[in-house]
Structures are given as C-alpha cells and as structure tokens.
Design an enzyme around this catalytic site. Structure first.
Site, PDB file in Angstrom:
ATOM      1  N   SER A   1       0.830  -1.201   0.000  1.00 55.75           N
ATOM      2  CA  SER A   1       0.000   0.000   0.000  1.00 55.75           C
ATOM      3  C   SER A   1       0.869   1.258   0.000  1.00 55.75           C
ATOM      4  O   SER A   1       1.669   1.460  -0.904  1.00 55.75           O
ATOM      5  CB  SER A   1      -0.948  -0.033   1.199  1.00 55.75           C
ATOM      6  OG  SER A   1      -1.846   1.038   1.176  1.00 55.75           O
TER       7      SER A   1
ATOM      8  N   ASP B   1      -2.810   5.915  -3.674  1.00 54.90           N
ATOM      9  CA  ASP B   1      -1.655   5.333  -3.000  1.00 54.90           C
ATOM     10  C   ASP B   1      -1.035   4.262  -3.896  1.00 54.90           C
ATOM     11  O   ASP B   1      -1.405   4.117  -5.065  1.00 54.90           O
ATOM     12  CB  ASP B   1      -2.069   4.747  -1.645  1.00 54.90           C
ATOM     13  CG  ASP B   1      -3.011   3.555  -1.779  1.00 54.90           C
ATOM     14  OD1 ASP B   1      -3.667   3.419  -2.841  1.00 54.90           O
ATOM     15  OD2 ASP B   1      -3.090   2.756  -0.841  1.00 54.90           O
TER      16      ASP B   1
ATOM     17  N   ASP C   1      -1.102   0.920  -4.257  1.00 49.47           N
ATOM     18  CA  ASP C   1      -1.890  -0.121  -4.922  1.00 49.47           C
ATOM     19  C   ASP C   1      -3.213   0.402  -5.451  1.00 49.47           C
ATOM     20  O   ASP C   1      -4.076  -0.369  -5.881  1.00 49.47           O
ATOM     21  CB  ASP C   1      -2.105  -1.328  -4.008  1.00 49.47           C
ATOM     22  CG  ASP C   1      -2.963  -1.003  -2.794  1.00 49.47           C
ATOM     23  OD1 ASP C   1      -2.784   0.083  -2.220  1.00 49.47           O
ATOM     24  OD2 ASP C   1      -3.799  -1.836  -2.397  1.00 49.47           O
TER      25      ASP C   1
ATOM     26  N   ASP D   1      -5.946   1.747  -4.223  1.00 49.06           N
ATOM     27  CA  ASP D   1      -7.264   1.514  -3.634  1.00 49.06           C
ATOM     28  C   ASP D   1      -7.681   2.656  -2.713  1.00 49.06           C
ATOM     29  O   ASP D   1      -8.783   2.655  -2.187  1.00 49.06           O
ATOM     30  CB  ASP D   1      -7.313   0.173  -2.898  1.00 49.06           C
ATOM     31  CG  ASP D   1      -6.450   0.151  -1.640  1.00 49.06           C
ATOM     32  OD1 ASP D   1      -5.569   1.017  -1.494  1.00 49.06           O
ATOM     33  OD2 ASP D   1      -6.652  -0.768  -0.811  1.00 49.06           O
TER      34      ASP D   1
END
Length: 483
Positions: A104, A247, A249, A251
């Site tokens: 993340s 961010d 990834d 999501d």
C-alpha cells in the site's frame, strides 16, 4: 509468523522485505488456501487470481505465492500489476479467491499480501482461523535463506482492467467528465495509467503529472509536505478542475480542489456518500464528524480502523435493510456494500476499498464550474481533520505508553499540555486507540499503526487553522513523551 515478524495488520500480512522470504510468503499462501478449503472456497484445480503493485520486491513475492498455489494443486491466474480493486472486481465476479501483493502506502523496504475470499474481503475472523493452519513446506523447494529454488513462472496476464474501466463508464456515462481537465499525479501508483484511461473514457481530459521510475511512498492520510507543494504548484495556472492520485496499490484516493488543496479522505467519503444517496455509512472512529453534523444519512456506524471492520459494519447495515450501504475510511478508501440502480444505470457492489468511485462521484457532483470542488466543500459543516505519524516507534512501546494514558487520561492530557490548550476532558473513546474529545470541541486521537512501527496522531477542530495547531501540539508533545 513469530520468527519472521511478518504479521497481520489492518489489511493483510505486512513486514520488512528482508523478512518476507519466499518461504514465508509461500507458507502464508498455503495457510490461506488451506483455510479456504475448510469453508468450501478452494479445491484442487480451482483458479486463484493474483496481482501486485510496482514495488521492486513484488515480482519475487508474486512468484512465491504462485508456487504455493501450484503446490496446493490450484491454478494461478496472473492479472498483472494492477489496482487492488481491479483484481477484486474480477475475482468477486468470478467467485474465485484472490490475493494482492502490496505494501500500500508504506515505504518500499516493506511489502505485504492482502487476501480475499471468493466473494469479499478477508475479515478478522478469517485471519484468526487461517493462523491456526498447520503448514509444512515441501522438501527441496527452498534454500537455507528461504529463497525459492523450484522453477515456477507466472502465467500470461489475464486482462482485468477492461472490466474495471467499464464499471464506471456504464454507471456514469461517456460524457460524465466532459469539459473537465484533470491532472493525474502518477508517481509510482500501480493504477496511474488506468486512472488516465477512466477519465478519458468518461469524456474528460487527463494530464499525467509527476511520474516516477522509483517507488514513492504516497500516504493519502498523512500527505507528505512535498506532495502539498507539488499540487499547489501544478494548480497555479488554473488549468485543472482538480488533481487526482492514489496510493501505491491504487485503492485509496487523493483529490484536490481547483486550487490544488488536497481533500481529506473522510471528507471525500462524505461527498461520495451524498452523491450516491446512501442510506447508511460505516466508517472508522477516526473519520470526520461532519458526517453526523451534515445529516446526509439516517444510519451511521463507527468502527475500528481497517477495511475488514468497515466491511462487517456495512454488511450488517445491508442485513438490516439500510441500503444503499456504503463505507469509507479516513485514508479515502471507499466501499460499496450494495448495488445501486439510478435512472436505468447500474453500479454493482464492490465491498472493498476503491479509489476511482469516490473521486468520480465528487467530480460529477460539481454543477458550477466556477465554484468547482471547493464549492462542495464549503457546503459541509465546519469540522476539519488532520493527521500525521511518528515513525520508528515499535508497537510494544506505543502499547506501553497508551496503557499509561488509559489509566489516567485527564492527568496525562494535562501533563502533555492538551488540557491547557483544549479545556478539560469531555469524552474518551477506546474503539481503536485512545480518542479524546475536549471541552472546547477539539479532538486528539492516538493509535498505533497496524502496518508499521508508527504511532498515528489524528486531530479534529472547527477550523483548518485550529486543526493545524492541534496537530503540531499533538505531534510535538507525544513525540517527546513517547521517546
């Protein structure tokens, strides 16, 4: 798990890259699939979808996870380096297990594996049972350092991005962003090109900005000073209706107004819930209380921090008939627990964090271009949140200090200077960490991170200036106290 110190955080297993050896990642994945066997969601020959972010360590860990799937006689379906919600949308629609290799927003010296069940996110109850699985590593597959020695290659990429882009086009329409020019801060987000494609598919003009070949740790909850400066510099010429990013990834979203001011994720969530005519909202205790003050929904559920807790609360709302049921986090991740039908258009539930949906909801809610996104913010009740993190604070150290605070909230708050600045303690909430509301309406919330050796400091006040003062006070006093 104990030896490697790779452990479950707020969302999946996380640890140092050096600790996440192939053997450790293999074992986690085997334990995951063994657990899914017990609940009837995995068996020999079944596909398991996998994907990853753009961290340097991700390809190696993906290969170790694929090896575990092969060892368990499953079929790895490699979806490439794509956003977590794109992987989830595909896997949930196919009713197959999936895992995402991502850390993340945390620095690139760390990584993680986020596990999903066939129809939704892995919850804390799932993690507890997965931990109990008895895993044996296959003989001869790893060297003494835990590196995979067996010849395992990832299969060809299965396209999941077309479905992900179509999701927004089908609901919002091909002209939803017509006439809007949007900057896309790309840095090293795995969804940086997908975000451009979504904007263009909705009729907008996307301008890529700040692309990086090295991993950049963009935290949508504790925005870096350099990212604040970048956005304001890009917005100076007045070309952009907003600037968008995510961010690592992709999501969790981050959106600016037309002036380049980043919008807090919990405020973005309020606007998105309003746009979707939500009947119920589930959000962590750290999120902005303008949600309740605005009165936009009849049902609000406050939870611990982490999408598994939000998912549980959202699903309870659905069972109670409070739909549309949505959730969001202070980091901006937006979750949709129930389908939405509006004017003949359909948006299927996606009960996992998504970055695209809330940003598009806000951008399509702007009716007056001159007032822009800033005009939507002005209509909300005046409550303002800020947050930051104290790094290199081990979890045990945070826990010990917070235990002292918990025993004497009033006394420690006075010693830290909080009472002198904010008045006496009015309320203490221990849903997650220690959240203190003071007589003057100020809020200071301390919570150990579930993903890294950090202590999070959250504040809320009635003006942006006051929130900034509180954050400075909190960070300075708590840093001195913790160390």
């Amino acid at each position: 798990m104990v030896q490697s110190e790779v452990a479950f955080g707020t969302s999946g297993a996380r640890g140092l890259v050096t600790s996440m050896t192939d053997a450790v990642c293999f074992a986690y994945t085997v334990g995951y699939l063994m657990y899914l066997e017990t609940v009837g969601e995995f068996s020999a020959g079944m596909p398991v979808a996998i994907a990853g972010d753009l961290r340097p360590s991700t390809p190696r860990i993906l290969r170790a996870c694929a090896a575990a799937i092969v060892w368990m006689k499953g079929k790895p379906v490699y979806c490439g380096q794509v956003p977590t919600p794109a992987l989830s949308l595909y896997a949930f629609s196919q009713h197959v297990p999936s895992l995402m290799v991502t850390g993340s927003h945390i620095p690139s010296d760390r990584n993680g594996i986020k596990f999903n069940r066939a129809r939704g996110e892995f919850l804390k109850t799932d993690e507890a049972i997965m931990r109990e699985q008895d895993v044996n590593l296959p003989h001869g597959w790893f060297d003494d350092q835990g590196a995979l020695t067996t010849d395992i290659t990832l299969p060809p990429i299965t396209d999941v991005l077309s479905q992900y882009i179509a999701r927004y086009v089908e609901f919002f329409g091909r002209t939803a962003l017509s006439g809007k020019t949007l900057g896309v801060y790309q840095h090293s987000a795995v969804g940086r090109d997908v975000l451009v494609s979504v904007i263009e598919a909705l009729g907008g003009k996307a301008v890529p900005l700040g692309r990086s070949d090295v991993f950049v740790s963009v935290d949508t909850e504790a925005v870096r000073p350099e990212d604040i400066v970048l956005a304001r510099d890009w917005a100076q010429n007045g070309e952009y209706d907003a600037i968008l990013t995510t961010d690592g990834d992709s999501d969790r979203p981050l959106l600016t107004d037309q002036y380049g001011h980043w919008i807090r994720g919990d405020v973005l969530g309020i606007l998105a819930a309003q746009s979707l005519d939500a009947a119920s909202v589930t959000t962590p205790v750290s999120s902005n209380t303008a949600l309740e003050a605005s009165g936009i929904v009849s049902s609000v559920c406050r939870t611990r921090i982490g999408s598994p807790y939000v998912v549980t609360g959202m699903m309870d709302a659905v069972k109670a008939g409070n739909i549309p049921s949505v959730g969001y986090e202070a980091n901006g991740g937006f979750l949709l627990a129930s389908d939405i039908s509006r004017q003949g258009k359909f948006l299927a539930a996606l009960p996992t964090r998504d970055a695209v949906l809330p940003m598009i909801c806000v951008l399509t809610s702007v009716q007056d271009r001159q007032r822009g996104v800033a005009g939507l913010l002005e209509a909300l009740p005046p409550r303002f949140t800020q947050s930051d993190r104290l790094q290199d604070i081990p979890g045990k150290q945070s826990a010990a200090r917070l235990a002292i605070l918990r025993e004497d909230v009033a006394g420690v708050s006075e010693a830290l200077g909080f009472v002198a600045a904010c008045g006496s303690v009015a309320n203490v909430d221990e849903t997650d960490g220690i959240r203190i509301t003071f007589q003057k309406g100020d809020i200071i919330h301390l919570r150990p991170s579930g993903n890294a050796p950090e202590l999070r400091v959250y504040v809320e006040a009635s003006t942006p200036q006051r929130a900034g003062e509180l954050l400075t006070l909190g960070m300075t006093a708590v840093d001195r106290w913790m160390r």
